[in-house]
Design an enzyme around this catalytic site. Structure first.
Site, short mmCIF file in Angstrom:
data_model
loop_
_atom_site.label_atom_id
_atom_site.label_comp_id
_atom_site.label_asym_id
_atom_site.label_seq_id
_atom_site.Cartn_x
_atom_site.Cartn_y
_atom_site.Cartn_z
N SER A 1 0.85 -1.19 0.00
CA SER A 1 0.00 0.00 0.00
C SER A 1 0.88 1.24 0.00
CB SER A 1 -0.87 0.00 1.27
OG SER A 1 -1.47 1.27 1.47
N TYR B 1 -2.89 -1.26 10.03
CA TYR B 1 -2.88 -1.45 8.58
C TYR B 1 -1.58 -0.93 7.99
CZ TYR B 1 -4.29 -1.27 3.70
OH TYR B 1 -4.35 -1.46 2.33
#
Length: 255
Positions: free
Chosen positions: A140, A153
């Site tokens: 990400s 995350y």
């Protein structure tokens, strides 16, 4: 290796979002594509709607389930040469109070870090037996520039990035290449309202750009669409602090 076409591809966690859209795009290019997910009914619906897509039930948080699914995929598709470790979850967390984040953090790490590790363990020997194979990880933009509301995350995707870097070195003398997909915020259901957020990239545009990058550079180590580069390279550009402040001041997410 050109993973955009003429391969046999397994994508767990592909019953929605980026995973499903990428599976359909790869299938359209002529690949044999197998998707995995927890819900048999959802998999059956996708298989009926998209003839030729293979399916297997798998829960990437369950080690025994991963091994069983891997055995099924290896048996049904012995030519399998691409595995895309796509499964992931994202949670808003408040780390000022342990009761507000601990259970969430454990779930995120189990899914986003242990899930890919277990998937790699289930397939790495098989992939090395293929003449040309690719292991695809999904990190990400937030692995490189953090969104403060999603600490676990961010950390999980940073772990995936460094795992990818390390595996690429370890597997350099094998037939397996390692490619890391680095998404920006994309209009999916990863977070509430992200599928309609103006700060997120439309899903079809994202997958189209990913496919073009896969086609144009078969040797790429990372797949970075233009919209993720401001996060991916903030530290190298020298504007890291400014980008961190900007993404945390706006009502935005990044995947």
């Amino acid at each position: 290796m050109d993973i955009a076409a003429h391969n046999t591809v397994f994508i767990p966690g592909a019953t929605s979002g980026i995973g499903l859209a990428l599976a359909l795009a790869l299938h359209k290019e002529g690949n044999t594509v197998v998707i995995g997910g927890r819900r048999a009914d959802r998999l059956a619906a996708i298989e009926a709607e998209h003839p030729g897509i293979g399916t297997v039930v798998v829960d990437t948080t369950d080690p025994a389930g991963i091994e069983a699914a891997a055995q099924e995929v290896r048996t049904r598709y012995p030519q399998l040469n691409v595995v895309i470790a796509m499964a992931g979850i994202m949670r808003i967390e408040d780390w000022r109070r342990p009761e507000a984040f601990l259970a969430s953090a454990e779930a995120v790490i189990t899914t986003n870090v242990l899930g890919p590790i277990r998937l790699i363990a289930a397939f790495v020997e098989h992939l090395q037996k293929q003449p040309d194979a690719t292991l695809v990880t999904v990190s990400s933009g937030l692995a490189f520039t953090p969104f403060a509301a999603t600490p676990s995350y961010n950390a999980s995707k940073a772990a995936v990035h460094m795992l990818s870097e390390s595996l690429r070195i370890q597997l350099a003398d094998t037939s397996v290449s390692v490619v890391e997909i680095v998404p920006p915020a994309v209009r999916t259901a990863l977070l509430p309202d992200q599928d309609t957020s103006e700060h997120a990239m439309p899903l079809d545009e994202y997958v189209a750009e990913v496919m073009e990058l896969l086609r144009s550079d078969p040797t790429a180590k990372e797949i970075q669409v233009e919209r993720v580069k401001f996060l991916r390279h903030a530290e190298a550009r020298g504007d890291y602090d400014e980008i961190v402040a900007a993404i945390n001041a706006a009502d935005s997410h990044g995947t």
